[in-house]
Each structure stands twice: as structure tokens, then as C-alpha cells.
Motif scaffolding. Sequence first.
Motif, mmCIF file in Angstrom:
data_model
loop_
_atom_site.group_PDB
_atom_site.id
_atom_site.type_symbol
_atom_site.label_atom_id
_atom_site.label_comp_id
_atom_site.label_asym_id
_atom_site.label_seq_id
_atom_site.Cartn_x
_atom_site.Cartn_y
_atom_site.Cartn_z
ATOM 1 N N SER A 59 -14.309 -63.449 58.295
ATOM 2 C CA SER A 59 -15.332 -64.440 58.653
ATOM 3 C C SER A 59 -15.187 -65.782 57.929
ATOM 4 C CB SER A 59 -16.734 -63.873 58.415
ATOM 5 O OG SER A 59 -16.918 -63.612 57.040
ATOM 6 N N SER A 60 -14.573 -65.797 56.754
ATOM 7 C CA SER A 60 -14.439 -67.058 56.019
ATOM 8 C C SER A 60 -13.113 -67.768 56.305
ATOM 9 C CB SER A 60 -14.571 -66.802 54.516
ATOM 10 O OG SER A 60 -13.502 -65.989 54.073
ATOM 11 N N PRO A 109 -12.414 -54.365 60.676
ATOM 12 C CA PRO A 109 -13.771 -54.885 60.433
ATOM 13 C C PRO A 109 -13.708 -56.415 60.426
ATOM 14 C CG PRO A 109 -12.804 -54.138 58.370
ATOM 15 C CD PRO A 109 -11.809 -53.837 59.466
ATOM 16 N N MET A 110 -14.199 -57.046 61.445
ATOM 17 C CA MET A 110 -14.051 -58.495 61.607
ATOM 18 C C MET A 110 -14.772 -59.296 60.528
ATOM 19 S SD MET A 110 -11.860 -58.512 63.909
ATOM 20 C CE MET A 110 -11.654 -60.259 64.072
ATOM 21 N N GLN A 111 -15.731 -58.688 59.826
ATOM 22 C CA GLN A 111 -16.420 -59.394 58.742
ATOM 23 C C GLN A 111 -15.425 -59.838 57.668
ATOM 24 O OE1 GLN A 111 -17.003 -56.405 59.968
ATOM 25 N NE2 GLN A 111 -19.128 -55.756 59.772
ATOM 26 N N THR A 112 -14.344 -59.103 57.503
ATOM 27 C CA THR A 112 -13.315 -59.417 56.518
ATOM 28 C C THR A 112 -12.747 -60.814 56.740
ATOM 29 O OG1 THR A 112 -12.693 -57.094 56.437
ATOM 30 C CG2 THR A 112 -11.087 -58.655 55.593
#
Length: 99
Positions: free
Chosen positions: A37-38, A32-35
Motif C-alpha cells: 500500500s505504501s 496480501p495487498m496491504q503489504t
Amino acid sequence: MQFLVGGAGKSSLMLYSVNALEADKLIYSWLPMQTFSSMSGLQLKASVMAGMLTEMSNCEAYQEEIESLISEIDEISFSQGNEKTLVKFNGLVRKVRAL
């Protein structure tokens, strides 16, 4: 081989792909690429690679090598990313590609 897939969205396509890869006994990773994002720079690269390898760690043929690489890459993902760390990371990338 039969697949029951509802809808036509990304999740359905991913599920279809996973089923096809598992049926052919191939290794895959689903992140899950959202992991990530920061993150940026070397931390991002190392974290994505560690995540990818973690997802592949059920591959019996390479399990020991993968677990060793995960440990080394995890160390890099928490470091400051100096020149020595970058050289080490690039060496680990070569080892991952050789799997």
C-alpha cells in the motif's frame, strides 16, 4: 472431492479457491495487498511480481527459473526506476509471462 468451508466471507472464498487449485495441482499465488500500500510506480510493480513469484516458488517444474527471476526482480524493486531499469523490468515481465 469435499470442502468444508464455514462462513461466506472473502477468507472462506479464498480458502475454497486454494483448495480447488491444490486439488487440481495448479500453481497459485496469494498476496496480501496491504503489504504494497505504501509503494508506487516501478517499485510497486516489481515488488508485486516478486511476491507473486515467491508464492509460486514451490512449483518444481519452474523452480530454478522462478528463483532466478525473483532475484533479478528484487534488485529492481530497490532501484530508483530509471529508463534502463524500466527496460530490464519489461524484459523480465516477458520472461514471467512465458513461464
